[in-house]
Design an enzyme around this catalytic site. Structure first.
Site, PDB file in Angstrom:
ATOM      1  N   LYS A  83       1.936   2.378  -4.989  1.00 54.58           N
ATOM      2  CA  LYS A  83       2.642   1.928  -6.194  1.00 54.58           C
ATOM      3  C   LYS A  83       1.800   2.150  -7.455  1.00 54.58           C
ATOM      4  O   LYS A  83       2.340   2.489  -8.501  1.00 54.58           O
ATOM      5  CB  LYS A  83       2.982   0.429  -6.080  1.00 54.58           C
ATOM      6  CG  LYS A  83       3.997   0.120  -4.988  1.00 54.58           C
ATOM      7  CD  LYS A  83       4.333  -1.348  -4.940  1.00 54.58           C
ATOM      8  CE  LYS A  83       3.194  -2.222  -4.531  1.00 54.58           C
ATOM      9  NZ  LYS A  83       2.692  -2.013  -3.173  1.00 54.58           N
ATOM     10  N   GLN A  95       2.161  -5.767  -3.333  1.00 51.55           N
ATOM     11  CA  GLN A  95       2.502  -5.836  -1.905  1.00 51.55           C
ATOM     12  C   GLN A  95       3.832  -5.113  -1.644  1.00 51.55           C
ATOM     13  O   GLN A  95       4.186  -4.248  -2.431  1.00 51.55           O
ATOM     14  CB  GLN A  95       2.519  -7.289  -1.405  1.00 51.55           C
ATOM     15  CG  GLN A  95       1.145  -7.967  -1.371  1.00 51.55           C
ATOM     16  CD  GLN A  95       0.730  -8.610  -2.672  1.00 51.55           C
ATOM     17  OE1 GLN A  95       1.541  -9.207  -3.351  1.00 51.55           O
ATOM     18  NE2 GLN A  95      -0.524  -8.474  -3.034  1.00 51.55           N
ATOM     19  N   ASP A 111       0.815  -1.221   0.000  1.00 49.06           N
ATOM     20  CA  ASP A 111       0.000   0.000   0.000  1.00 49.06           C
ATOM     21  C   ASP A 111       0.847   1.269   0.000  1.00 49.06           C
ATOM     22  O   ASP A 111       0.457   2.288   0.576  1.00 49.06           O
ATOM     23  CB  ASP A 111      -0.954   0.035   1.213  1.00 49.06           C
ATOM     24  CG  ASP A 111      -1.825  -1.186   1.273  1.00 49.06           C
ATOM     25  OD1 ASP A 111      -2.263  -1.646   0.208  1.00 49.06           O
ATOM     26  OD2 ASP A 111      -2.078  -1.689   2.384  1.00 49.06           O
ATOM     27  N   GLY A 138      -4.360  -4.361  -4.587  1.00 45.99           N
ATOM     28  CA  GLY A 138      -5.336  -3.365  -5.007  1.00 45.99           C
ATOM     29  C   GLY A 138      -4.598  -2.091  -5.370  1.00 45.99           C
ATOM     30  O   GLY A 138      -4.151  -1.360  -4.498  1.00 45.99           O
ATOM     31  N   HIS A 139      -4.404  -1.888  -6.672  1.00 47.44           N
ATOM     32  CA  HIS A 139      -3.670  -0.693  -7.115  1.00 47.44           C
ATOM     33  C   HIS A 139      -4.663   0.382  -7.539  1.00 47.44           C
ATOM     34  O   HIS A 139      -5.437   0.192  -8.468  1.00 47.44           O
ATOM     35  CB  HIS A 139      -2.716  -1.044  -8.260  1.00 47.44           C
ATOM     36  CG  HIS A 139      -1.550  -1.863  -7.796  1.00 47.44           C
ATOM     37  ND1 HIS A 139      -0.717  -2.539  -8.637  1.00 47.44           N
ATOM     38  CD2 HIS A 139      -1.090  -2.090  -6.553  1.00 47.44           C
ATOM     39  CE1 HIS A 139       0.212  -3.158  -7.930  1.00 47.44           C
ATOM     40  NE2 HIS A 139       0.003  -2.899  -6.664  1.00 47.44           N
TER      41      HIS A 139
HETATM   42  P1  IMP Z   1      -2.651 -12.615   1.669  1.00 44.46           P
HETATM   43  O1  IMP Z   1      -1.700 -12.091   0.651  1.00 44.46           O
HETATM   44  O2  IMP Z   1      -4.083 -12.358   1.350  1.00 44.46           O
HETATM   45  O3  IMP Z   1      -2.361 -14.041   2.015  1.00 44.46           O
HETATM   46  O4  IMP Z   1      -2.393 -11.791   3.040  1.00 44.46           O
HETATM   47  C1  IMP Z   1      -1.167 -11.906   3.771  1.00 44.46           C
HETATM   48  C2  IMP Z   1      -0.776 -10.588   4.383  1.00 44.46           C
HETATM   49  O5  IMP Z   1      -0.409  -9.688   3.347  1.00 44.46           O
HETATM   50  C3  IMP Z   1      -1.876  -9.894   5.162  1.00 44.46           C
HETATM   51  O6  IMP Z   1      -1.298  -9.174   6.230  1.00 44.46           O
HETATM   52  C4  IMP Z   1      -2.462  -8.927   4.172  1.00 44.46           C
HETATM   53  O7  IMP Z   1      -3.086  -7.827   4.796  1.00 44.46           O
HETATM   54  C5  IMP Z   1      -1.202  -8.509   3.427  1.00 44.46           C
HETATM   55  N1  IMP Z   1      -1.457  -8.077   2.054  1.00 44.46           N
HETATM   56  C6  IMP Z   1      -1.742  -8.830   0.979  1.00 44.46           C
HETATM   57  N2  IMP Z   1      -1.894  -8.066  -0.111  1.00 44.46           N
HETATM   58  C7  IMP Z   1      -1.685  -6.809   0.272  1.00 44.46           C
HETATM   59  C8  IMP Z   1      -1.654  -5.555  -0.428  1.00 44.46           C
HETATM   60  O8  IMP Z   1      -1.851  -5.453  -1.639  1.00 44.46           O
HETATM   61  N3  IMP Z   1      -1.373  -4.469   0.334  1.00 44.46           N
HETATM   62  C9  IMP Z   1      -1.111  -4.537   1.652  1.00 44.46           C
HETATM   63  N4  IMP Z   1      -1.121  -5.666   2.342  1.00 44.46           N
HETATM   64  C10 IMP Z   1      -1.396  -6.799   1.658  1.00 44.46           C
END
Ligand code: IMP
Length: 488
Positions: free
Chosen positions: A84, A289, A81, A108-109
């Site tokens: 990007k 991420q 977040d 989520g971009h």
């Molecule tokens: P997962 O990727 O859904 O398995 O989540 C694993 C961890 O990564 C959690 O803490 C999510 O909140 C975090 N996470 C996954 N995708 C994003 C993103 O695009 N932005 C911020 N945090 C993310």
């Protein structure tokens, strides 16, 4: 084998590598010089000699220019977040192709253009610019039904998607049982705080070599057969966890229908990218991420399941490391995190302040992000892992009326000062930040379009956090819109 022979074998390749690195450095230096010349000081270019020499020199400069403008990896330097999406959108102007190499629709971009807000989950943000090709690489996990919905959503907003999208036939599929498993695990102790999009279980199947891929989906009979076996196995697991079993027929139908929609886009993206590189096309590798969510380098186990760091751009696309020219790291002017796991500089007041401004709500799940002060221990380490050449600092305007501003310059753990984060999650949770305070600027930065138009205290802050991170500052974002960007 005699010792000398061992010595020879082990030394000579190292030397060759060192030599070629040196050569590459020279080439890069040369290319930077050339770029500077091309940028403004054309008068300095004086060619002496025959026309053929002149032609050769021009060609050399043209090639160097291509090299220096070429392939860029963009990654998040914090916990995701970082903003990007917007920086990718700005950099896409210089690229021909934008590639996603990891993650799935957990990302989520957000891009705001001409007052329209676009939130992209699987499709690279490059899709919003006409004439750009977007690629979903082999390292991405694709939920085909979600991807079709995303394409439809973009169509409704007037974005054309036809020959401008490729999806790797090697990309793994996210299936409904992955999502339910993810949800079930989140109900239990030791939850990660995932997005519940099934990302961890899908990558789990990939590593266990039991996953289904886009290539399977392109062969309906093969897909149905494999899916049936997977559903039988996973229904047993789901039932053991207390969840309802899923229907093979329903999943099969919806996935095959989505597969038919996606068929025109599925390709061998490795070959496509290599041919594009041969033709001198410029590629932007869009990271999802952030560094501290990386499965290897992040704050394990509170991470996502892919390599979010620069190396992931190579494995997730099949483009080798020596074809990468620069790494741009994106970081916020402060820190945020969603989900569980330590955020050493977390600050309740700053969190409340940013939420009251309507900022820092997740683009995928709408969850409130936890907020904290800028953490230079984390970003310095991210700089090492990613080899960050340049920095884009976003959300500067989030600190517009914060005074004083704190910056974490080290951690303290059991009386010892640490300059890099510990690997262990419990140790990280016990780290206390060592802060330095700097003056705020107490005025809006939103209208600034050049670095010199920023308040002096803001300029000082930006230089300070870039220096602490150890990379060159090249971009500053002062608002969500494309235009609210300062390029240095
Ligand atoms: P997962 O990727 O859904 O398995 O989540 C694993 C961890 O990564 C959690 O803490 C999510 O909140 C975090 N996470 C996954 N995708 C994003 C993103 O695009 N932005 C911020 N945090 C993310």
């Amino acid at each position: 084998m005699p010792t000398s022979a061992v010595g020879k074998l082990s030394v000579s390749p190292t030397r060759t590598a060192a030599e070629s690195r040196e050569k590459e450095q020279e080439l890069k230096k040369e290319s930077r010089k050339t770029q500077n010349l091309l940028r403004g000081d054309l008068a300095n270019l004086s060619f002496v000699g025959k026309p053929s020499t002149l032609l050769a020199k021009c060609w050399e400069i043209f090639c160097l220019f291509l090299i220096s403008m070429a392939n860029t990896i963009l990654i998040g330097m914090q916990w995701g977040d970082e903003g990007k999406g917007k920086i990718i959108d700005v950099l896409t102007a210089q690229a021909d192709i934008v590639v996603r190499s990891q993650g799935g629709n957990n990302a989520g971009h957000t891009v705001i253009h001409r007052g329209v807000k676009y939130v992209l989950h699987l499709i690279p943000s490059g899709i919003l610019r006409r004439g750009k090709i977007c690629v979903i690489g082999n390292g991405v996990v694709v939920d085909p039904v979600a991807l079709v919905a995303e394409i439809d959503g973009l169509h409704k907003l007037g974005i054309k998607i036809d020959k401008n999208l490729f999806i790797s036939s090697c990309a793994h599929l996210v299936l409904p049982y992955h999502r339910i498993l993810d949800e079930q695990r989140e109900l239990r102790r030791g939850r990660i705080g995932t997005t519940k999009r099934g990302i961890g279980p899908a990558y789990g199947d990939k590593a266990a070599r039991t996953g289904l891929r886009m290539s399977d989906l392109m062969q309906p009979i093969v897909f149905s057969k494999k899916l049936q076996a997977k559903i039988i196995e996973n229904n047993r697991i789901l039932q053991a966890l207390g969840a309802k079993p899923i229907s093979f027929r329903e999943v099969n139908e919806s996935y095959l229908a989505a597969g038919e929609n996606l068929r025109p886009f599925v390709a061998n993206t490795v070959v496509y990218l290599h041919r594009a590189i041969e033709r001198g096309k410029k590629i932007l590798f869009e990271g999802a991420q952030g560094t501290f969510l990386d499965i290897d380098h992040g704050t394990y186990p509170y991470v996502t399941s892919s390599n979010t760091t620069a190396g992931g751009a190579c494995t997730g696309t099949g483009v080798p490391p020596h074809r990468m020219d620069r790494v741009v790291g994106v970081m916020k002017a402060y820190s945020t995190r969603v989900g569980e796991g330590a955020l050493p500089t977390e600050d309740a007041q700053l969190t409340q302040r940013l939420h009251s401004l309507g900022r820092e709500f997740g683009a995928t799940t709408g969850r409130k992000r936890r907020c904290g002060w800028f953490d230079a221990v984390a970003t310095r380490y991210a700089g090492m892992i990613n080899g960050t050449d340049e920095l884009a600092i976003t959300n500067l305007d989030g600190l517009d009326h914060v005074d004083p501003i704190r910056v974490c310059v080290a951690y303290r753990l059991n009386g010892k000062r640490l300059d890099v984060p510990p690997c262990d999650a419990c140790q990280l949770a016990n780290c206390e930040p060592v802060y330095e305070e700097v003056r705020g600027w107490n005025t809006s930065t939103r209208a600034a379009r050049t670095f010199s138009k920023l308040p002096a205290a803001a300029r000082k802050y930006l230089r300070y956090i870039s220096e602490l991170t150890g990379a060159k500052l090249s971009m500053v974002s002062v608002g969500p819109a494309r235009g609210e960007t300062i390029v240095l």
